[in-house]
Write an enzyme that holds these catalytic residues in place. Structure first.
Site, PDB file in Angstrom:
ATOM      1  N   LYS A  82     -74.220  -8.781  33.784  1.00 15.94           N
ATOM      2  CA  LYS A  82     -73.858 -10.267  34.439  1.00 15.94           C
ATOM      3  C   LYS A  82     -73.068  -9.867  35.906  1.00 15.94           C
ATOM      4  O   LYS A  82     -72.275  -8.931  36.044  1.00 15.94           O
ATOM      5  CB  LYS A  82     -72.986 -10.647  33.362  1.00 15.94           C
ATOM      6  CG  LYS A  82     -72.368 -12.115  33.752  1.00 15.94           C
ATOM      7  CD  LYS A  82     -71.439 -12.747  32.546  1.00 15.94           C
ATOM      8  CE  LYS A  82     -71.013 -14.211  32.876  1.00 15.94           C
ATOM      9  NZ  LYS A  82     -70.243 -14.567  31.661  1.00 15.94           N
ATOM     10  N   SER A 157     -71.794 -19.013  29.961  1.00 20.93           N
ATOM     11  CA  SER A 157     -72.187 -18.666  31.362  1.00 20.93           C
ATOM     12  C   SER A 157     -73.035 -17.508  31.758  1.00 20.93           C
ATOM     13  O   SER A 157     -73.760 -17.487  32.613  1.00 20.93           O
ATOM     14  CB  SER A 157     -70.829 -18.693  32.220  1.00 20.93           C
ATOM     15  OG  SER A 157     -69.927 -17.255  31.562  1.00 20.93           O
ATOM     16  N   SER A 181     -69.427 -17.469  26.285  1.00 21.60           N
ATOM     17  CA  SER A 181     -70.228 -17.127  27.141  1.00 21.60           C
ATOM     18  C   SER A 181     -71.265 -15.985  27.051  1.00 21.60           C
ATOM     19  O   SER A 181     -72.367 -15.941  27.538  1.00 21.60           O
ATOM     20  CB  SER A 181     -69.725 -16.862  28.476  1.00 21.60           C
ATOM     21  OG  SER A 181     -69.139 -17.976  29.222  1.00 21.60           O
TER      22      SER A 181
HETATM   23  N1  GLN Z   1     -68.015 -22.894  28.371  1.00 20.63           N
HETATM   24  C1  GLN Z   1     -66.818 -21.884  28.545  1.00 20.63           C
HETATM   25  C2  GLN Z   1     -66.086 -22.444  29.871  1.00 20.63           C
HETATM   26  O1  GLN Z   1     -66.615 -23.079  30.684  1.00 20.63           O
HETATM   27  C3  GLN Z   1     -67.242 -20.689  28.783  1.00 20.63           C
HETATM   28  C4  GLN Z   1     -66.330 -19.577  29.188  1.00 20.63           C
HETATM   29  C5  GLN Z   1     -66.994 -18.227  29.360  1.00 20.63           C
HETATM   30  O2  GLN Z   1     -66.894 -17.621  28.089  1.00 20.63           O
HETATM   31  N2  GLN Z   1     -67.003 -17.570  30.163  1.00 20.63           N
HETATM   32  O3  GLN Z   1     -64.895 -22.125  29.762  1.00 20.63           O
END
Ligand code: GLN
Length: 490
Positions: A82, A157, A181
């Site tokens: 990532k 994400s 995420s």
């Molecule tokens: N949907 C979550 C957010 O937008 C995901 C965040 C994450 O795990 N990086 O904060």
């Protein structure tokens, strides 16, 4: 061109390479060939390392390991990383214009560890900007598409990591999980994803979003590969002050030991989270839970306050983000803009307006608001209090059952653009996943089944350091459903 390597599990790849190290080049060729064929449609990567560079990395590696036979445990295995995890010499953008040209001078601890066991990084996967989002659509570059249905999002994400696996563009991947995420894209792309216990995996070199919840974790196409990768990246790191003081653990060994012993567990079915899910998701996930209940004891458990958990999560995440992202001022970090004859405020404003996208700017503003005088008690402090209560609530559940299960995501993967129409809906879809981050407990997402061709995932969550149990249940379920090593047609 041989395609046998594209879907081959990591544990088989390493057997192949140990019989003949040079097979690794054939493998690299087939992965790059696959990327060449599908990447223009999927767009799982922000940066792809040129093949020649990967070749020479592996040639050097072979020269180095020749003298230290046996080969390092995961020698030659290609891993997608990532783009918020720092990789020395490989651009790391965090999905943002702010870091568009950033080439880290050092490796994150997890990357160092991957390299130590012989793994090979061939690309940085797409993500929502600064990991803020659930679809990859807030990426400053382009959204990634779901290999199972190209008009849909792959989740986020870490959507690029999930899509790269489902499309056969990597053998295993790293994601990060602050509020789902890893698990969200795992569920949406039909792969396995684990958010480790907070502190199990070092955050050194991970670009911070909300530090009290951020964790790096593995994503893979089967349970054993997940365990292998977790073993490689976990362990104490003095450079991360929240790292747990632990001896190295071999999750493959622990998993095999559990599979051998086959303990019967007590599984709690989280009522509210099933009730809150779409019909088709609920049915698909229920039938996968049935597989587990055929052997283990299942009971229904209740956890009120799920909606409140989402609110508390977003308050805390935004508050921490507003502080973490203040370092991107164009001087220490971030975009460089001309500063001659301009006020500091002017230059600073330009950096932050050009560097950050809408979602990130919105969250910084909201985060600053919930921390501001007069509102701090009403929002931030209250969210922290709720967080403590949630943990007590969960602990009392875990005094009665070993694990709890729920759908990973309450809805099927949305179409591109769908979520933009309703930002609150997108936040609410995190209802199952954020709980584990708020309390720091581990949780896994396991492929549950397809409904109308769309993937659904089952989430299992348990107490601190229960990763072996999660892997055990995952392996058992995988054995029944055979939802492993799947590659989408694209
Ligand atoms: N949907 C979550 C957010 O937008 C995901 C965040 C994450 O795990 N990086 O904060």
């Amino acid at each position: 061109m041989s395609y046998k390597y594209i879907s081959m599990p990591v544990h088989r790849l390493i057997e192949e390479f140990s019989s003949d190290v040079h097979k690794v080049f054939e493998y690299i060729d087939s992965i790059y060939d696959r990327i060449h064929r599908v990447e223009s449609r999927v767009r799982a990567f922000i940066t792809i390392v040129p093949k020649e560079q990967v070749y020479s990395y592996v040639e050097n590696l072979i020269r180095r390991v020749r003298s230290t036979y046996p080969l390092p445990r995961l020698f030659g295995v290609i891993v997608g990383v990532k783009d918020n995890i720092s990789t020395r010499g490989i651009r790391t953008t965090c999905g943002s214009r702010m870091l568009e040209n950033y080439i880290p001078p050092y490796d994150a601890t997890t990357i160092e560890k991957l390299r130590n066991v012989g793994m090979v990084i061939h690309g940085k996967t797409n993500m929502d900007e600064f990991a803020m989002g659930s679809t990859t659509e807030t990426s400053a570059f382009y959204p990634t598409r779901n290999p199972w249905s190209l008009e849909r999002v792959p989740g986020g994400s870490s959507g690029g990591s999930g899509a790269a696996l489902a499309a056969g563009e990597a053998s295993v991947a790293l994601g990060s999980d602050t509020g789902g995420s890893i698990r969200n894209p795992a569920a949406y792309t039909m792969v396995y994803g684990l958010k480790p216990t907070y502190g199990l995996v070092s955050r050194y070199g991970l670009i911070a979003y909300a530090s009290s919840m951020d964790q790096i974790g593995p994503m893979a196409r089967n349970t054993l590969d997940l365990a292998l990768t977790l073993t490689a990246i976990s362990g104490h790191d003095p450079r991360d002050s929240t790292s747990l003081p632990m001896q190295p653990v071999d999750y493959v060994e622990l998993l095999n030991e559990l599979l051998h012993r086959e303990p019967r567990l007590k599984i709690g079915i989280l009522k509210e989270l099933f009730e809150g899910s779409d019909d088709e998701v609920r049915k698909t996930v229920y039938s996968s839970v049935d597989n587990l209940c055929a052997y283990h004891e299942c009971v229904e458990v209740s956890m009120p306050y799920t909606k409140e958990a989402v609110a508390a999560y977003y308050i805390i995440a935004m508050a921490e983000a507003s502080s973490n992202l203040s370092r991107f001022d164009g001087v220490r970090y971030g975009l460089k803009v001309p500063v001659e004859n301009r006020s500091w405020i002017d230059a600073y404003t330009e950096v932050r307006t050009r560097g950050f996208g809408y979602e990130v700017r919105k969250r910084i503003a909201l985060g600053a608001y919930v921390l501001s005088m007069g509102y701090r008690d009403m929002y931030y402090i209250r969210a922290l209090r709720f967080r403590r209560m949630l943990k007590e609530n969960l602990n009392s559940i875990f005094s009665k059952v070993d694990v709890v299960v729920s759908p990973t995501m309450p809805i099927p993967p949305p179409k591109l653009g769908e979520f933009f129409e309703d930002p609150v809906k997108i936040y609410l879809a995190d209802v199952s996943t954020v709980i584990a981050n708020l309390v720091g407990y581990p949780a896994i997402s396991i492929p549950a089944g397809f409904w109308n061709g769309l993937p659904a995932g089952l989430q299992i969550m348990s107490k601190s350091l229960s990763e072996p149990i999660l892997l055990y249940l995952s392996a058992q379920l995988e054995e029944r459903t055979k939802l492993r090593d799947l590659i989408a047609e694209v």
